[in-house]
Write a protein that holds these residues in place. Structure first.
Motif, PDB file in Angstrom:
ATOM      1  N   GLU A 202       7.531 -15.853 -12.759  1.00  0.00           N
ATOM      2  CA  GLU A 202       6.530 -14.938 -13.316  1.00  0.00           C
ATOM      3  C   GLU A 202       5.639 -14.436 -12.162  1.00  0.00           C
ATOM      4  O   GLU A 202       5.088 -15.468 -11.395  1.00  0.00           O
ATOM      5  N   ALA A 203       5.230 -13.349 -12.480  1.00  0.00           N
ATOM      6  CA  ALA A 203       4.083 -12.887 -11.258  1.00  0.00           C
ATOM      7  C   ALA A 203       2.891 -12.014 -12.012  1.00  0.00           C
ATOM      8  O   ALA A 203       3.149 -11.850 -13.352  1.00  0.00           O
ATOM      9  N   THR A 204       1.958 -11.771 -11.411  1.00  0.00           N
ATOM     10  CA  THR A 204       0.980 -10.603 -11.949  1.00  0.00           C
ATOM     11  C   THR A 204       1.150  -9.598 -10.824  1.00  0.00           C
ATOM     12  O   THR A 204       1.206  -9.709  -9.540  1.00  0.00           O
ATOM     13  N   VAL A 205       1.140  -8.368 -11.546  1.00  0.00           N
ATOM     14  CA  VAL A 205       1.082  -7.152 -10.784  1.00  0.00           C
ATOM     15  C   VAL A 205      -0.280  -6.475 -10.972  1.00  0.00           C
ATOM     16  O   VAL A 205      -0.546  -5.985 -12.107  1.00  0.00           O
ATOM     17  N   ASN A 206      -1.290  -6.460 -10.149  1.00  0.00           N
ATOM     18  CA  ASN A 206      -2.466  -6.047 -10.350  1.00  0.00           C
ATOM     19  C   ASN A 206      -3.210  -6.551 -11.538  1.00  0.00           C
ATOM     20  O   ASN A 206      -3.844  -5.909 -12.444  1.00  0.00           O
ATOM     21  N   GLY A 207      -3.072  -7.967 -11.702  1.00  0.00           N
ATOM     22  CA  GLY A 207      -3.424  -8.632 -12.623  1.00  0.00           C
ATOM     23  C   GLY A 207      -2.701  -8.980 -13.891  1.00  0.00           C
ATOM     24  O   GLY A 207      -3.234  -9.801 -14.842  1.00  0.00           O
ATOM     25  N   GLN A 208      -1.608  -7.896 -14.054  1.00  0.00           N
ATOM     26  CA  GLN A 208      -0.992  -7.844 -15.443  1.00  0.00           C
ATOM     27  C   GLN A 208       0.004  -8.925 -15.299  1.00  0.00           C
ATOM     28  O   GLN A 208       0.735  -8.837 -14.303  1.00  0.00           O
ATOM     29  N   PRO A 209       0.123  -9.856 -16.187  1.00  0.00           N
ATOM     30  CA  PRO A 209       1.341 -10.846 -16.160  1.00  0.00           C
ATOM     31  C   PRO A 209       2.771  -9.924 -16.400  1.00  0.00           C
ATOM     32  O   PRO A 209       2.830  -9.242 -17.193  1.00  0.00           O
ATOM     33  N   VAL A 210       3.741 -10.307 -15.570  1.00  0.00           N
ATOM     34  CA  VAL A 210       4.909  -9.820 -15.499  1.00  0.00           C
ATOM     35  C   VAL A 210       6.019 -10.874 -15.519  1.00  0.00           C
ATOM     36  O   VAL A 210       6.198 -11.465 -14.453  1.00  0.00           O
ATOM     37  N   THR A 211       6.819 -11.082 -16.511  1.00  0.00           N
ATOM     38  CA  THR A 211       7.815 -12.231 -16.272  1.00  0.00           C
ATOM     39  C   THR A 211       8.983 -11.598 -16.196  1.00  0.00           C
ATOM     40  O   THR A 211       9.310 -10.222 -15.954  1.00  0.00           O
ATOM     41  N   ALA A 212      10.021 -12.480 -15.989  1.00  0.00           N
ATOM     42  CA  ALA A 212      11.380 -11.959 -15.467  1.00  0.00           C
ATOM     43  C   ALA A 212      12.169 -11.298 -16.474  1.00  0.00           C
ATOM     44  O   ALA A 212      11.848 -11.471 -17.443  1.00  0.00           O
ATOM     45  N   GLY A 213      12.760 -10.073 -15.934  1.00  0.00           N
ATOM     46  CA  GLY A 213      13.489  -9.233 -16.723  1.00  0.00           C
ATOM     47  C   GLY A 213      12.505  -8.231 -17.321  1.00  0.00           C
ATOM     48  O   GLY A 213      12.765  -7.428 -18.094  1.00  0.00           O
ATOM     49  N   ARG A 214      11.333  -8.109 -16.613  1.00  0.00           N
ATOM     50  CA  ARG A 214      10.472  -6.900 -17.168  1.00  0.00           C
ATOM     51  C   ARG A 214      10.031  -6.181 -15.781  1.00  0.00           C
ATOM     52  O   ARG A 214      10.021  -6.586 -14.771  1.00  0.00           O
ATOM     53  N   LEU A 215       9.642  -4.787 -16.002  1.00  0.00           N
ATOM     54  CA  LEU A 215       9.350  -3.775 -15.056  1.00  0.00           C
ATOM     55  C   LEU A 215       8.017  -3.351 -15.195  1.00  0.00           C
ATOM     56  O   LEU A 215       7.585  -2.789 -16.599  1.00  0.00           O
ATOM     57  N   ALA A 216       7.287  -3.507 -14.404  1.00  0.00           N
ATOM     58  CA  ALA A 216       5.701  -3.026 -14.383  1.00  0.00           C
ATOM     59  C   ALA A 216       5.608  -1.551 -13.764  1.00  0.00           C
ATOM     60  O   ALA A 216       6.214  -1.289 -12.447  1.00  0.00           O
ATOM     61  N   VAL A 217       5.166  -0.602 -14.209  1.00  0.00           N
ATOM     62  CA  VAL A 217       4.896   0.857 -13.927  1.00  0.00           C
ATOM     63  C   VAL A 217       3.523   1.020 -13.447  1.00  0.00           C
ATOM     64  O   VAL A 217       2.714   0.928 -14.491  1.00  0.00           O
ATOM     65  N   ALA A 218       3.131   1.515 -12.302  1.00  0.00           N
ATOM     66  CA  ALA A 218       1.776   1.854 -11.907  1.00  0.00           C
ATOM     67  C   ALA A 218       1.603   3.346 -11.937  1.00  0.00           C
ATOM     68  O   ALA A 218       2.507   4.149 -11.929  1.00  0.00           O
ATOM     69  N   ALA A 219       0.367   3.428 -11.987  1.00  0.00           N
ATOM     70  CA  ALA A 219       0.058   5.113 -12.358  1.00  0.00           C
ATOM     71  C   ALA A 219       0.265   5.756 -10.914  1.00  0.00           C
ATOM     72  O   ALA A 219      -0.342   5.080  -9.766  1.00  0.00           O
ATOM     73  N   ILE A 220       0.192   7.084 -10.804  1.00  0.00           N
ATOM     74  CA  ILE A 220       0.286   7.829  -9.610  1.00  0.00           C
ATOM     75  C   ILE A 220      -1.366   7.894  -9.305  1.00  0.00           C
ATOM     76  O   ILE A 220      -1.900   8.562  -9.917  1.00  0.00           O
ATOM     77  N   ALA A 221      -1.974   7.390  -8.310  1.00  0.00           N
ATOM     78  CA  ALA A 221      -3.210   7.289  -8.158  1.00  0.00           C
ATOM     79  C   ALA A 221      -3.537   6.644  -6.534  1.00  0.00           C
ATOM     80  O   ALA A 221      -2.685   5.800  -6.033  1.00  0.00           O
ATOM     81  N   PRO A 222      -4.643   6.867  -5.991  1.00  0.00           N
ATOM     82  CA  PRO A 222      -4.994   6.091  -4.881  1.00  0.00           C
ATOM     83  C   PRO A 222      -5.152   4.682  -5.136  1.00  0.00           C
ATOM     84  O   PRO A 222      -5.614   4.316  -6.293  1.00  0.00           O
ATOM     85  N   GLY A 223      -4.569   3.539  -4.354  1.00  0.00           N
ATOM     86  CA  GLY A 223      -4.817   2.236  -4.555  1.00  0.00           C
ATOM     87  C   GLY A 223      -3.658   1.467  -4.218  1.00  0.00           C
ATOM     88  O   GLY A 223      -2.460   1.928  -3.891  1.00  0.00           O
TER      89      GLY A 223
ATOM     90  N   ASP B 172       0.959  -0.979   0.142  1.00  0.00           N
ATOM     91  CA  ASP B 172       0.051   0.104   0.198  1.00  0.00           C
ATOM     92  C   ASP B 172       0.790   1.034   0.164  1.00  0.00           C
ATOM     93  O   ASP B 172       1.207   1.923   1.011  1.00  0.00           O
ATOM     94  N   PRO B 173       1.321   1.634  -1.102  1.00  0.00           N
ATOM     95  CA  PRO B 173       2.105   3.036  -1.139  1.00  0.00           C
ATOM     96  C   PRO B 173       1.249   4.141  -1.094  1.00  0.00           C
ATOM     97  O   PRO B 173       0.087   4.038  -1.134  1.00  0.00           O
ATOM     98  N   ALA B 174       1.756   5.421  -0.694  1.00  0.00           N
ATOM     99  CA  ALA B 174       0.942   6.607  -0.604  1.00  0.00           C
ATOM    100  C   ALA B 174       0.561   6.954  -2.066  1.00  0.00           C
ATOM    101  O   ALA B 174       1.049   6.456  -3.211  1.00  0.00           O
ATOM    102  N   ALA B 175      -0.744   7.683  -2.079  1.00  0.00           N
ATOM    103  CA  ALA B 175      -1.244   7.780  -3.049  1.00  0.00           C
ATOM    104  C   ALA B 175      -0.494   8.747  -4.136  1.00  0.00           C
ATOM    105  O   ALA B 175      -0.708   8.688  -5.430  1.00  0.00           O
ATOM    106  N   ASP B 176       0.447   9.529  -3.593  1.00  0.00           N
ATOM    107  CA  ASP B 176       1.324  10.412  -4.343  1.00  0.00           C
ATOM    108  C   ASP B 176       2.472   9.898  -4.830  1.00  0.00           C
ATOM    109  O   ASP B 176       3.634  10.705  -5.335  1.00  0.00           O
TER     110      ASP B 176
END
Length: 296
Positions: A210-231, A195-199
């Motif tokens: 291999e993992a899912t990040v907020n439902g998005q599949p992410v394999t080894a050697g890849r970076l998932a970037v989340a939007a700045i938003a509550p959540g 739970d990061p801060a919203a900002d």
């Protein structure tokens, strides 16, 4: 119901050479992800196996205006700098160097590792300093493995290098709000929520499995970037992964500085003129030199 942040992109890391010629895998900066403010760079070193005497590092070189954070999973690295700091880190440990106004440092495989050879695997993260901290005196933090708290759950393990998780604070002292977590998910583990801060900006680099990040599949050697938003950020193993392996990843969260970034090699400042001054100060010897072993 937990609100999950949107994932705005999943980017491939690139391979490049650093230091004296050792290969790294770089999630950012790349053509896809230039900056994850306040984080400037993330490199994965290895995993690579080295014969005795073959491992390479980063000999004496300067820095100004940011922090370098080395986290080691396998092998041994030795730090020395012109402020008189020295230290050897072993698996699970971290060295966090604040360059501030300027320092010359070296990060090399330890003499013991060079003699024996072996496997080297770790990460280096660059954290930008706010404008009012870019000329502070250099500082060195050595965080031994047993000083880094671990939170275990149902098949999950979180090592807290900086920031907090589940109400527990990591030992890394930072100049702006920063969270740095090493997350391990065993096969069949329960999802893990961060739970990061919203900002804050958030990036998740999967380096094994291999993992899912907020439902998005992410394999080894890849970076998932989340939007700045509550959540929240929900991390899980992919139930559809064929081999049923778990996953390991780094989770980075930080409040953006939202300041101009002028960067040239080992210097990161706010203006081109400040970069010129950094180069001139280094060339004039004003960042000092690393004393030979045994000298003050």
């Amino acid at each position: 119901m937990t609100t999950l942040r949107p994932i705005i992109g999943v980017a491939d890391a690139v391979h490049t050479l650093e230091g004296a010629g050792f290969e790294v895998t770089r999630p950012f900066p790349t053509a896809q992800v230039e900056l994850l403010d306040p984080f400037l760079l993330l490199d994965e070193m290895g995993p690579t196996d080295h014969a005795p005497g073959a491992a390479k590092g980063a000999p004496d070189h300067p820095h100004r205006g940011f922090e370098t954070v080395t986290y080691l999973l396998e092998g041994e690295f030795e730090h020395a700098d012109s402020a008189g700091n020295r230290g050897v880190i072993t698996p699970g440990a971290v060295q966090w160097m604040t360059a501030g106004a300027g320092v010359v440092h070296a990060e090399m495989p330890s003499s013991a590792f060079q003699r024996s050879g072996g496997r080297l695997h770790g990460f280096q993260l660059w954290v930008n300093l706010p404008a009012d901290a870019k000329t502070i005196p250099p500082r060195y933090q050595r965080l031994d493995a047993d000083a880094i708290p671990v939170v275990s759950g149902d098949g999950t393990t979180v090592r807290i290098i900086a920031g907090s998780f589940d109400g527990i604070e990591g030992p890394g002292r930072t100049h702006s709000p920063v969270t740095y977590l090493h997350v391990t998910l065993a096969p069949g583990s329960s999802p893990l929520t961060v739970d990061p801060a919203a900002d804050e900006n958030v990036g998740v680099y999967v380096f094994e499995g291999e993992a899912t990040v907020n439902g998005q599949p992410v394999t080894a050697g890849r970076l998932a970037v989340a939007a700045i938003a509550p959540g929240s950020i929900e991390l899980a193993t992919d139930a559809d992964a064929g081999d049923g392996d778990g996953a390991e990843m780094l989770v980075l969260a930080g409040r953006p500085l939202n300041e101009p970034v002028a960067r040239y090699g080992p210097f990161v400042m706010n203006t081109r003129q400040q970069i010129i001054e950094a180069i001139e100060d280094f060339q004039a010897g004003r960042m000092g030199a690393i004393a030979p072993t045994g000298e003050a």
